[in-house]
Motif scaffolding. Structure first.
Motif, short mmCIF file in Angstrom:
data_model
loop_
_atom_site.label_atom_id
_atom_site.label_comp_id
_atom_site.label_asym_id
_atom_site.label_seq_id
_atom_site.Cartn_x
_atom_site.Cartn_y
_atom_site.Cartn_z
N ASN A 272 0.78 -1.22 0.02
CA ASN A 272 0.02 -0.04 -0.08
C ASN A 272 1.03 1.12 -0.12
O ASN A 272 0.51 2.45 -0.68
CB ASN A 272 -1.13 0.00 1.15
N ALA A 273 1.99 1.20 0.72
CA ALA A 273 2.74 2.52 0.88
C ALA A 273 3.52 2.72 -0.52
O ALA A 273 3.72 3.77 -0.75
CB ALA A 273 3.87 2.07 1.85
N ARG B 161 2.15 1.42 -3.67
CA ARG B 161 1.16 1.67 -4.62
C ARG B 161 0.25 2.92 -4.49
O ARG B 161 0.03 3.80 -5.54
CB ARG B 161 0.07 0.49 -4.54
N HIS B 162 -0.06 3.18 -2.96
CA HIS B 162 -1.14 4.43 -3.06
C HIS B 162 -0.32 5.36 -2.33
O HIS B 162 -0.74 6.46 -2.72
CB HIS B 162 -2.17 3.93 -2.00
N ALA B 163 0.51 5.31 -1.64
CA ALA B 163 1.22 6.20 -0.84
C ALA B 163 2.20 7.01 -1.34
O ALA B 163 2.48 8.13 -1.20
CB ALA B 163 1.70 6.07 0.58
N ASP C 239 4.72 4.86 6.89
CA ASP C 239 5.30 5.34 5.59
C ASP C 239 5.13 6.75 5.36
O ASP C 239 4.25 7.71 6.05
CB ASP C 239 4.54 4.58 4.55
N CYS D 115 1.42 9.91 1.13
CA CYS D 115 0.29 11.08 1.16
C CYS D 115 -0.77 10.82 2.12
O CYS D 115 -1.38 11.77 2.44
CB CYS D 115 -0.38 11.02 -0.41
N GLY D 116 -0.97 9.73 2.89
CA GLY D 116 -1.86 9.57 3.77
C GLY D 116 -3.32 9.55 3.15
O GLY D 116 -3.58 9.42 1.99
N PHE D 117 -4.12 8.94 4.02
CA PHE D 117 -5.61 8.72 3.39
C PHE D 117 -6.51 8.87 4.61
O PHE D 117 -6.25 8.84 5.89
CB PHE D 117 -5.69 7.64 2.76
N ALA E 2 -11.95 4.69 4.04
CA ALA E 2 -11.30 3.52 3.32
C ALA E 2 -11.96 2.23 3.88
O ALA E 2 -12.18 1.51 3.07
CB ALA E 2 -9.77 3.69 3.41
N SER F 181 -12.74 -3.23 -1.62
CA SER F 181 -11.13 -3.67 -1.49
C SER F 181 -10.93 -4.56 -0.32
O SER F 181 -11.93 -4.72 0.56
CB SER F 181 -10.20 -2.10 -1.24
N GLY G 57 -7.63 -5.16 1.04
CA GLY G 57 -6.20 -5.40 1.75
C GLY G 57 -6.42 -5.02 3.19
O GLY G 57 -5.87 -5.83 4.28
N LEU G 58 -6.79 -3.90 3.57
CA LEU G 58 -7.16 -3.32 5.06
C LEU G 58 -7.71 -4.31 5.87
O LEU G 58 -7.51 -4.55 6.83
CB LEU G 58 -7.37 -1.95 5.21
N THR H 97 1.39 7.43 6.88
CA THR H 97 0.35 6.53 7.44
C THR H 97 1.20 5.71 8.85
O THR H 97 2.58 5.09 8.43
CB THR H 97 -0.02 5.60 6.57
N1 LIG Z 1 -0.31 3.63 3.27
C1 LIG Z 1 -1.41 4.06 2.44
N2 LIG Z 1 -1.28 5.44 1.97
C2 LIG Z 1 -2.24 6.02 1.42
N3 LIG Z 1 -3.36 5.54 0.97
C3 LIG Z 1 -3.55 4.16 1.14
C4 LIG Z 1 -2.69 3.43 2.10
N4 LIG Z 1 -3.08 2.32 2.57
C5 LIG Z 1 -4.33 2.16 1.94
N5 LIG Z 1 -4.62 3.49 1.36
C6 LIG Z 1 -6.04 3.65 0.63
O1 LIG Z 1 -7.06 2.77 1.03
C7 LIG Z 1 -7.70 2.18 0.12
C8 LIG Z 1 -7.80 0.63 0.51
O2 LIG Z 1 -6.73 -0.36 0.63
P1 LIG Z 1 -6.67 -1.54 0.58
O3 LIG Z 1 -7.89 -2.16 1.42
O4 LIG Z 1 -5.36 -2.25 0.81
O5 LIG Z 1 -7.17 -1.97 -0.94
P2 LIG Z 1 -6.07 -1.88 -2.30
O6 LIG Z 1 -4.85 -1.62 -1.69
O7 LIG Z 1 -6.60 -3.17 -3.06
O8 LIG Z 1 -6.74 -0.78 -2.95
C9 LIG Z 1 -6.53 2.13 -1.21
O9 LIG Z 1 -7.08 2.19 -2.31
C10 LIG Z 1 -5.97 3.48 -0.88
O10 LIG Z 1 -6.73 4.62 -1.23
#
Ligand SMILES: Nc1ncnc2c1ncn2[C@@H]1O[C@H](COP(=O)(O)OP(=O)(O)O)[C@@H](O)[C@H]1O
Ligand SMILES: [Mg+2]
Length: 235
Positions: free
Chosen positions: A151-152, A154-156, A178, A181-183, A188, A197, A199-200, A224
């Motif tokens: 996640n860190a 791909r998303h952050a 990490d 950018c935070g969320f 979520a 989703s 993962g979390l 995060t």
């Molecule tokens: N470390 C992170 N930093 C920023 N955004 C995050 C982070 N972890 C999760 N997210 C946000 O939360 C959402 C859900 O995460 P997750 O449940 O792992 O699903 P996925 O990775 O399959 O999108 C992500 O799509 C993203 O927008």
């Protein structure tokens, strides 16, 4: 009596709904993983093997032994890279390292592999973590790290990740930070519960199945922070 009956009837419904939701999410996750493996096999491994085949065919036309030997060395290096890719793929799916050597070497391998392939700076600190733990606990802990790091990246869009593990009397404390950018964690999670989703949620479920606890906190532009504890030495 009718009220009682109604109550008794309602509960299993709710439980069934919850169970159906979870199995639906699990199936989605399974499909997503298969799609990932299929794509990886086709795009990465398939491509690399095709390139190797073409290069091998071109060797048939080379007469100069010196040139031939140089080209062969290139091909061996190429083959090494493919072997590495297959090895990393297989280890990512199910690290045999974890069964054979345990959590600490698996995390070390994983962190090295991620740093080498992404260039991200990962600081790893492990205190008192030399012993082995229950396999379920080791797997849960490793999967939480894997998901958090994924996640860190791909998303952050983080360029720095810190992972700390510490063994206490009756638990392992894990924290992952990490600087991305935070969320909005609440949002979520709501989104995830609708099956969007996994993962979390999987992270939370894994930790809770070991009897542990997890907290995720995040702030826009600050990053995060995930803290999890896994009980150990239960009798
Ligand atoms: N470390 C992170 N930093 C920023 N955004 C995050 C982070 N972890 C999760 N997210 C946000 O939360 C959402 C859900 O995460 P997750 O449940 O792992 O699903 P996925 O990775 O399959 O999108 C992500 O799509 C993203 O927008
Ligand atoms: Mg994720």
């Amino acid at each position: 009596m009718s009220m009682e009956m109604k109550k008794v009837e309602e509960e299993p419904e709710a439980i069934n709904d919850e169970a159906r939701n979870i199995s639906k999410r699990l199936l989605n996750k399974l499909e997503a993983e298969r799609r990932y493996i299929a794509r990886e096999l086709h795009d990465e491994i398939g491509q690399a093997l095709t390139a190797l085949k073409i290069s091998l065919q071109s060797l048939q036309r080379i007469n100069d032994p010196e040139q031939l030997s140089k080209r062969l060395n290139d091909l061996i290096a190429m083959l090494d890279r493919v072997l590495n890719q297959v090895r990393n793929m297989s280890l990512n799916l199910r690290p045999s390292l974890i069964d054979d050597l345990g959590l600490t070497p698996t995390i070390r391998w994983y962190v090295d592999m991620i740093s080498a392939t992404t260039g991200i700076d990962i600081e790893l600190s492990m205190v008192g973590m030399d012993s082995r733990f229950e396999l379920e606990t080791e797997i849960a802990c490793f999967r939480v790290i894997q998901e958090a790091v994924n996640n860190a990246i791909r998303h952050a869009k983080a360029d720095k990740i810190e992972i700390k593990l510490e063994k206490n009397m009756d638990n392992i404390q894990l924290s992952i930070f990490d600087n991305g950018c935070g969320f909005d964690v609440g949002r979520a999670m709501e989104y995830a519960k609708k099956g969007k989703s996994f993962g979390l949620i999987a992270m939370k479920e894994r930790v809770e199945l070991t009897g542990g606890k997890i907290e995720i906190s995040s702030a826009y532009d600050k990053g995060t922070f995930i803290r999890a504890s896994f009980p150990i030495n239960r009798s």
